[in-house]
Design an enzyme around this catalytic site. Structure first.
Site, PDB file in Angstrom:
ATOM      1  N   GLN A  97       0.093   5.186   7.585  1.00  0.00           N
ATOM      2  CA  GLN A  97       0.649   3.883   7.217  1.00  0.00           C
ATOM      3  C   GLN A  97       1.864   4.123   6.317  1.00  0.00           C
ATOM      4  OE1 GLN A  97      -0.859   0.954   4.236  1.00  0.00           O
ATOM      5  NE2 GLN A  97      -1.397  -0.250   6.049  1.00  0.00           N
ATOM      6  N   TYR A 184       4.088  -6.900   0.408  1.00  0.00           N
ATOM      7  CA  TYR A 184       5.053  -5.835   0.122  1.00  0.00           C
ATOM      8  C   TYR A 184       6.406  -6.143   0.773  1.00  0.00           C
ATOM      9  CZ  TYR A 184       0.928  -3.562  -1.750  1.00  0.00           C
ATOM     10  OH  TYR A 184      -0.202  -3.285  -2.489  1.00  0.00           O
ATOM     11  N   ARG A 232       1.173  -3.324  10.620  1.00  0.00           N
ATOM     12  CA  ARG A 232       0.123  -4.152  10.021  1.00  0.00           C
ATOM     13  C   ARG A 232       0.751  -5.419   9.456  1.00  0.00           C
ATOM     14  NH1 ARG A 232      -4.542  -3.362   5.329  1.00  0.00           N
ATOM     15  NH2 ARG A 232      -6.260  -3.563   6.796  1.00  0.00           N
ATOM     16  N   GLY A 332     -12.950  -1.436   6.117  1.00  0.00           N
ATOM     17  CA  GLY A 332     -12.313  -0.863   4.947  1.00  0.00           C
ATOM     18  C   GLY A 332     -13.314  -0.356   3.933  1.00  0.00           C
TER      19      GLY A 332
END
Length: 385
Positions: A97, A184, A232, A332
């Site tokens: 990622q 982000y 993502r 997760g």
């Protein structure tokens, strides 16, 4: 046999099952490079069909948390190679990622104490980075108002993403997942209530708001190929001062249509429903909001897999896969304390609880010392005897 445990063809990459280990920030890299402990952590969890690494910064500028292994130096590339070799030896696949946090950073993390950069000049209210406090100790610190990127600087960041993707392939990853979620940098361009630019990347049109993300996708595809490129996204997410806006469905429908046309490996959606943001819980469920949008997306991705993370259980995963809503299910927190999560799900074994005090930072405790179910059961029997 449940479809969750069937093999899957991910853009030509064979997966042993449809269980995905979602990216999990653990802050266990003291020199910002993956090491032997990192490799062991991921190897312990390599029964997942696909592992997505923790966010790995594309540059020093893109880092918002201390002790995260990056992907922009020779040492970091070599460090990750040990991890990918270990995961591959055990039969799993792994994507990196690649990550730029934008405004969710702090001068103590940046070179020369520079301000974080962003699409926006707006303060991320309530956002915290993991930097150094006034006493020079690692701590959560409030992110300041960022410096808005100049138009001519954006091409440099696009190039940083493409270089990070190439570095990830050099490090042995099977592909990269562009981190376009969770408040982000990409979301700082996409969200019209955060983006306050007045150039071609500004909020005035949908095309402008998506321009940066599509430029990054195209640059990464040009460097490593569409079948190795993924992204993502977190529609309806509100982490790090991401306010909701009326055009969410139209925005992500248009973006996912564009991704479908490009034939990426997968889109990884994060459902933040129920996440705490300050004193509020994110409400993304129901027929409207995230749940409603999710059910419209798979037809827009004819050659691209759809992964869902967030509040995942075996029952939910099977229901959504069987209904054709998603292709793979990402777990997760469950992987933190259950390195053998696939076996536990498949056999109906109980899940071990995770110690939240050890989620971020520290050493082996809460990282590589969680036992598999069979080992824990045998140890308990031995002690009882």
């Amino acid at each position: 046999m449940s479809a969750l445990f069937d093999t899957f063809d991910l853009a030509g990459l064979p997966l042993r099952n449809r269980v995905v280990m979602a990216p999990l920030t653990r802050a266990r890299a003291p020199h910002d490079a993956a090491d032997e402990r990192t490799a062991l952590y991921y190897a312990q969890r390599a029964t997942a069909g696909l592992i997505v690494s923790e966010g790995t910064p594309i540059s020093r500028e893109g880092q918002g948390y201390l002790f995260n292994p990056g992907i922009f130096t020779a040492e970091q590339i070599a460090g990750w190679r040990l991890t990918t070799d270990s995961v591959h030896a055990l039969g799993s696949r792994m994507f990196a990622q690649i990550w730029h946090v934008g405004r969710v950073s702090h001068p103590t993390i940046q070179a020369d104490d520079a301000l974080p950069v962003s699409a926006s000049s707006r303060l991320p209210v309530g956002a915290q980075a993991f930097g150094y406090d006034a006493h020079g100790q690692p701590a959560l610190v409030a992110s300041p108002a960022p410096r808005q990127l100049q138009t001519e600087e954006i091409a440099r960041i696009v190039a940083d993403f493409a270089q990070a993707a190439a570095n990830a392939i050099d490090a042995g990853f099977d592909g990269v997942e562009i981190h376009g979620a969770n408040g982000y940098l990409h979301e700082q361009f996409i969200n019209p209530r955060v983006n306050d630019r007045n150039d071609q990347y500004g909020p005035q049109t949908l095309e402008n708001r998506l321009r940066f993300t599509l430029e990054v996708i195209d640059a990464v595809v040009a460097r490593i190929g569409a079948s190795r490129t993924a992204i993502r996204l977190s529609p309806y997410g509100q982490l790090f001062d991401m306010p909701l806006y009326p055009e969410i469905d139209a925005t992500y429908t248009a973006l996912i249509q564009a991704i479908g046309q490009r034939g990426l490996s997968y889109v990884h959606l994060m459902d933040q429903s129920g996440f705490k943001v300050g004193q509020k819980s994110v409400d993304g469920a129901g027929d409207s909001g995230f749940g409603g949008l999710l059910r419209t997306l798979k037809p827009l991705l004819p050659g691209t897999a759809l992964i869902l993370a967030g509040g995942m259980t075996r029952a939910r995963a099977e229901q959504l896969i069987d209904a054709g809503v998603i292709d793979l299910a990402a777990f997760g927190t469950g992987f933190i304390s259950n390195p053998d999560l696939v076996a536990r799900l498949q056999n109906g074994w109980p899940l071990a609880p995770a110690d939240r005090e050890t989620f971020y930072g520290g050493g082996a405790a809460g990282y590589i010392d969680y036992p598999a179910y069979v080992a824990a059961r045998e140890a308990a029997i031995s002690q009882a005897a």
